[in-house]
Design an enzyme around this catalytic site. Structure first.
Site, PDB file in Angstrom:
ATOM      1  N   HIS A  66     -58.870  -0.678 -13.972  1.00 25.48           N
ATOM      2  CA  HIS A  66     -58.093  -1.405 -14.992  1.00 25.48           C
ATOM      3  C   HIS A  66     -58.470  -0.983 -16.408  1.00 25.48           C
ATOM      4  CE1 HIS A  66     -57.139  -5.019 -12.114  1.00 25.48           C
ATOM      5  NE2 HIS A  66     -56.575  -3.888 -11.733  1.00 25.48           N
ATOM      6  N   ASP A  79     -54.686  -2.121  -6.699  1.00 23.05           N
ATOM      7  CA  ASP A  79     -54.313  -3.539  -6.738  1.00 23.05           C
ATOM      8  C   ASP A  79     -53.481  -3.931  -5.519  1.00 23.05           C
ATOM      9  OD1 ASP A  79     -55.582  -3.566  -9.153  1.00 23.05           O
ATOM     10  OD2 ASP A  79     -53.816  -4.062 -10.356  1.00 23.05           O
ATOM     11  N   ARG A 104     -63.297   1.439  12.376  1.00 24.74           N
ATOM     12  CA  ARG A 104     -64.333   1.269  11.367  1.00 24.74           C
ATOM     13  C   ARG A 104     -63.692   0.768  10.085  1.00 24.74           C
ATOM     14  NH1 ARG A 104     -67.266   5.229   7.546  1.00 24.74           N
ATOM     15  NH2 ARG A 104     -68.695   3.745   6.608  1.00 24.74           N
ATOM     16  N   HIS A 149     -69.277  -0.787   1.200  1.00 24.83           N
ATOM     17  CA  HIS A 149     -68.612   0.509   1.150  1.00 24.83           C
ATOM     18  C   HIS A 149     -68.203   0.812  -0.295  1.00 24.83           C
ATOM     19  CE1 HIS A 149     -66.242   3.631   3.572  1.00 24.83           C
ATOM     20  NE2 HIS A 149     -65.953   3.897   2.305  1.00 24.83           N
ATOM     21  N   ASN A 193     -72.309   2.482   3.376  1.00 22.07           N
ATOM     22  CA  ASN A 193     -71.586   3.733   3.544  1.00 22.07           C
ATOM     23  C   ASN A 193     -72.006   4.721   2.469  1.00 22.07           C
ATOM     24  OD1 ASN A 193     -69.155   5.406   4.575  1.00 22.07           O
ATOM     25  ND2 ASN A 193     -68.817   5.294   2.362  1.00 22.07           N
ATOM     26  N   GLU A 194     -72.433   5.880   2.898  1.00 26.51           N
ATOM     27  CA  GLU A 194     -72.718   7.009   2.003  1.00 26.51           C
ATOM     28  C   GLU A 194     -73.563   6.641   0.782  1.00 26.51           C
ATOM     29  OE1 GLU A 194     -69.074   9.074   1.119  1.00 26.51           O
ATOM     30  OE2 GLU A 194     -68.804   9.704   3.197  1.00 26.51           O
ATOM     31  N   ASN A 334     -71.202  10.704   8.547  1.00 28.31           N
ATOM     32  CA  ASN A 334     -69.961  11.179   7.947  1.00 28.31           C
ATOM     33  C   ASN A 334     -70.120  12.665   7.658  1.00 28.31           C
ATOM     34  OD1 ASN A 334     -69.162   8.524   7.925  1.00 28.31           O
ATOM     35  ND2 ASN A 334     -68.973   8.332   5.715  1.00 28.31           N
ATOM     36  N   TYR A 336     -67.857  16.425   6.862  1.00 28.97           N
ATOM     37  CA  TYR A 336     -66.581  17.070   6.572  1.00 28.97           C
ATOM     38  C   TYR A 336     -66.691  18.584   6.461  1.00 28.97           C
ATOM     39  CZ  TYR A 336     -64.677  12.445   5.447  1.00 28.97           C
ATOM     40  OH  TYR A 336     -64.253  11.137   5.516  1.00 28.97           O
ATOM     41  N   GLU A 404     -67.147   9.282  10.196  1.00 30.41           N
ATOM     42  CA  GLU A 404     -66.011   9.829   9.442  1.00 30.41           C
ATOM     43  C   GLU A 404     -65.943  11.327   9.655  1.00 30.41           C
ATOM     44  OE1 GLU A 404     -65.620   9.080   5.220  1.00 30.41           O
ATOM     45  OE2 GLU A 404     -66.210   6.981   5.444  1.00 30.41           O
TER      46      GLU A 404
END
Length: 504
Positions: A66, A79, A104, A149, A193-194, A334, A336, A404
């Site tokens: 915002h 939002d 998850r 998260h 998370n991470e 996780n 990638y 992930e």
């Protein structure tokens, strides 16, 4: 446990295979075990919307998008996002159609505790999650719940957030509330998370909220508090909830697979150092009770050379080491992509410090690796074998749950051929590792079931198995080619297009 010699040979072989045999790779034709879990993932802020409805207060990412929209690639916010607060039943129906075993998801702290503290519990927010869990269970889908998260109630961030020593208590109080409220329905928990993105991204390199650049200083303090908070929450579950609820608790760590750039001993050592400064930074305290020795020694030496009275890397007390050691019931991963690592001359000591100097190695991704719509996300399925073996070798052969894995594009195409190929090849290399090396991988989770708000990338990057029309008031979901492919995998446990060609 594999020997160092075997591990070194494997490192070299994986690197050579990545360069010469990638196009000749033959997909694994063995079915996954019947117990293997196939799932999908999202997080609260990225899909829920309803940012100020039913008693929810502002989170850090509500506020950021915002007041600083220029930090988001397309200037947009979450939002409404996927409007999953109102459309969760439709999302569960998508998962049911695909046939996943688990979903998850994460909890919005500010939706459950509007002040950030357990003095006030927001019943509408609690009921949203209870209804979601009920819908999942009714459709045979197990919830895998992440408590934190990447977003925090704004009220707590204004008290210095993760850097505040009291964060350990704030977080563990919230975790206890979650265990108490939802533990009868949730049997798989992850605390964070991470954390690397929270701490190194947020307080080190400064590419993530709250965009503070303090390499080698605040990023270490952030990690120290976060790990202590994890340990306290884990022990609370042990002492107060495990006997009655019978669940499991872990943490989700993100990692590159860092491979040596050559067969030289120097590059092999450099790759090990990089892995310890990346994954070991968080995993070693949880599975072995303290930071990696290479981190402690290098940072202490360089801190002394900078004229500091003590190391920039904080020390755990003996009680904290005991609480941390063994504080995960499985390894949440996780993953990638990957990188290559080369040895360099030790960087000169200078102020301000940097994590790059603390590591003292050079990592990079070759330009000829398969690319995607994000510069860092190179397609490297062959690197999975190295990473899974590395975890197995360093952390007592844990059950590994891939929490992930996925790939993006910037078009949202329904004919997402690269995503199908990516999932297929990563899963094949995972199956290879299970079969050839005996690594206990218990499940795999695609990021993500639907396109969503991708943090600083906004809506410019699409990871979903289902397209979401963010210009439609209905946020219409449409399955992609990858949804059909993954459905076949979930139902047949086979990676090949022709199920009859798979071997049981």
């Amino acid at each position: 446990m594999i020997s160092f010699l075997k591990f070194t040979i494997l490192l070299v072989l994986v690197t050579l295979v990545s360069r010469s045999l990638a196009d000749e790779y033959v997909l694994n034709n063995k079915r996954f075990p019947s117990s293997f879990m196939f799932g999908v993932a999202t997080s609260a802020y990225q899909i829920e919307g309803a940012w100020n409805e039913d008693g929810k207060t502002m989170s850090t990412w509500d506020n950021l998008t915002h007041v600083r929209p220029e930090l988001i690639m397309d200037g947009r916010n979450a939002d409404i996002a996927c409007d999953s607060y109102h459309k969760y039943e439709e999302d569960v129906a998508l998962m049911k159609e695909v046939g996943v075993n688990h979903y998850r998801l994460s909890l919005s702290w500010s939706r459950i505790l509007p002040t950030g503290f357990p003095d006030q519990i927001n019943e509408p927010g609690v009921n949203y999650y209870k209804n979601l869990f009920r819908a999942l269970k009714a459709n045979g889908i197990q919830p895998l719940v992440t408590i934190y998260h990447l977003e925090l109630p704004l009220a707590l961030q204004e008290l210095n957030g993760v850097l505040n020593e009291s964060f350990v208590d704030w977080y563990s109080d919230f975790a206890a509330v979650c265990f108490d409220l939802f533990g009868d329905d949730v049997k798989l928990w992850t605390t964070f998370n991470e954390p690397k993105q929270v701490c190194s991204g947020g307080y080190g390199y400064g590419y993530f909220f709250p965009y503070i650049k303090s390499e080698g200083l605040l990023e270490y303090q952030c990690t120290h508090n976060l790990l202590r908070a994890h340990a306290k929450a884990y022990r609370i579950y042990d002492e107060k909830f495990r006997a009655r609820q019978g669940g499991k608790v872990a943490i989700v760590l993100d990692a590159y697979s860092y491979l040596p750039a050559s067969e030289s001993a120097a590059d092999i050592t450099a790759a090990e150092t990089r892995m310890q400064f990346d994954l070991g930074w968080f995993a070693n305290p949880i599975f072995n009770g303290d930071y990696p020795e290479i981190m402690k020694s290098r940072i202490a030496t360089r801190s002394k050379g900078e004229g500091r009275a003590e190391s920039r890397l904080p020390e755990f007390t003996e009680a904290e080491k005991i609480a941390l050691n063994g504080s995960a019931d499985f390894f949440g991963l996780n993953v990638y992509t990957a990188g290559l690592v080369a040895a360099i001359d030790d960087p000169p000591i200078s102020n301000p410090p940097s994590k790059y100097q603390d590591m003292g190695v050079n990592d990079y991704q070759p330009s000829d690796w398969e690319t995607t719509s994000l510069d860092w996300l190179k397609v490297t399925p062959w690197s999975m074998r190295h990473l899974l073996n590395w975890i197995n070798d360093h952390y007592h052969q844990p059950d590994i749950l891939i929490t992930e894995n996925g790939v993006c594009d910037n078009t949202g195409t329904l004919q997402d051929v690269q995503r199908v190929s990516y999932i297929q090849r990563y899963l094949s290399n995972i199956r290879d590792t299970m079969e050839l090396d005996g690594i206990n991988v218990i499940g795999y989770t695609v990021w993500s079931i639907i396109d969503n708000f991708e943090w600083a990338q906004g809506y410019t990057q699409k990871f979903g198995l289902h397209h979401v029309d963010f210009d439609s008031p209905n946020r219409t979901r449409t399955p992609k080619l990858s949804a059909q492919y993954y459905k076949n995998v979930c139902h047949t446990k086979c990676l090949l297009d022709d199920d009859s060609a798979c071997i049981d």
